[in-house]
Enzyme design. Structure first.
Site, PDB file in Angstrom:
ATOM      1  N   GLY A  16       0.818  -1.196   0.000  1.00 41.00           N
ATOM      2  CA  GLY A  16       0.000   0.000   0.000  1.00 41.00           C
ATOM      3  C   GLY A  16       0.855   1.251   0.000  1.00 41.00           C
ATOM      4  CB  CYS A  17       0.090   4.717   1.045  1.00 42.83           C
ATOM      5  SG  CYS A  17       0.900   6.320   1.181  1.00 42.83           S
ATOM      6  CG  PHE A  18       5.793   5.126  -0.768  1.00 41.25           C
ATOM      7  CD1 PHE A  18       5.186   6.338  -0.462  1.00 41.25           C
ATOM      8  CD2 PHE A  18       6.398   4.989  -2.012  1.00 41.25           C
ATOM      9  CE1 PHE A  18       5.182   7.385  -1.364  1.00 41.25           C
ATOM     10  CE2 PHE A  18       6.403   6.043  -2.930  1.00 41.25           C
ATOM     11  CZ  PHE A  18       5.786   7.248  -2.596  1.00 41.25           C
ATOM     12  CD1 TRP A  19       4.290   8.920   1.874  1.00 41.76           C
ATOM     13  CD2 TRP A  19       2.212   9.641   2.305  1.00 41.76           C
ATOM     14  NE1 TRP A  19       4.010   9.934   0.994  1.00 41.76           N
ATOM     15  CE2 TRP A  19       2.748  10.410   1.232  1.00 41.76           C
ATOM     16  CE3 TRP A  19       0.922   9.922   2.746  1.00 41.76           C
ATOM     17  CZ2 TRP A  19       2.027  11.426   0.611  1.00 41.76           C
ATOM     18  CZ3 TRP A  19       0.201  10.940   2.134  1.00 41.76           C
ATOM     19  CH2 TRP A  19       0.755  11.676   1.073  1.00 41.76           C
ATOM     20  CE1 TYR A  70      -4.525   7.682   1.929  1.00 41.35           C
ATOM     21  CE2 TYR A  70      -2.379   7.936   2.984  1.00 41.35           C
ATOM     22  CZ  TYR A  70      -3.240   7.228   2.169  1.00 41.35           C
ATOM     23  OH  TYR A  70      -2.823   6.041   1.612  1.00 41.35           O
TER      24      TYR A  70
END
Length: 200
Positions: free
Chosen positions: A21-24, A173
């Site tokens: 998923g989102c790398f953050w 987010y």
């Protein structure tokens, strides 16, 4: 914006690459593990050379958002890293994570040696058998080819912006999507965390 620079591998250091998923969130979660010195957010698994974030978002490059982990195998094993990866996101979701949909958010684990491939498959088998998730793991297990570091502003994004209320979308987010993943890993792998994160 220019991509970040990859760190020089230190003597005795190893590297692992995972996409969930989102790398953050994934980069933050993996960076909190003991033995991990650096995590770089980037792109891997596709065919486009030197992709930009905007290009990856078109879902035509084949790349997934990934976290490249630099770690000391004397402190944390590849197996423990793999376990942490599978607990830091939902590896049962196909082509996405929560509200983030598409192949750029797919669950994917890269191996550099036959031993790493065997470890990944073993960890998947064990987690499936434990019924930790109510569906089987669908993570792609593929040989590593190349990793492209993401733009500089993506690096350590979670840590730098979690409490930044000036960016309404990003803050919302990070709180609503990214933070639950980080907390999920902290709960599942508390013994593997750096001391400062065991208290959180």
């Amino acid at each position: 914006m220019a991509p970040a620079k990859l760190p020089v591998l230190k003597p005795g250091e190893a590297v692992a690459t995972f996409g969930g998923g989102c790398f953050w969130a994934m980069s933050e979660a993996m960076s909190e593990l003991r033995g991990v010195s650096t995590v770089i957010s980037g792109y891997a698994g596709g065919t486009t050379k030197n992709p930009t974030y905007e290009e990856v978002c078109t879902k035509t490059t084949g790349h997934a958002e990934t976290a490249q982990v630099y770690y000391d195998p004397k402190v944390i094993s590849y197996e423990k890293l793999a376990e942490a990866f599978f607990y830091a996101h939902n590896p049962t979701q196909v082509n996405g994570q929560g509200p983030d949909e598409g192949p750029d958010y797919r669950s994917i684990a890269f191996y550099r040696t036959p031993e790493e491939k065997a470890i990944l498959l073993s960890v998947i088998k064990n987690i499936n058998a434990s019924k930790h998730y109510n569906a089987p793991i669908v993570t792609e297990v593929v040989p590593f080819n190349v990793f492209y570091p993401a733009e500089k502003y993506h690096q350590e994004y979670y840590r730098l912006h979690l409490n930044d209320m000036s960016g309404e979308f990003n803050s919302g987010y990070l709180r609503g999507v990214s933070e639950p993943k980080v907390l999920k890993l902290r709960a599942a792998e508390k013994a593997q965390l750096k001391p400062e994160f065991q208290k959180m």
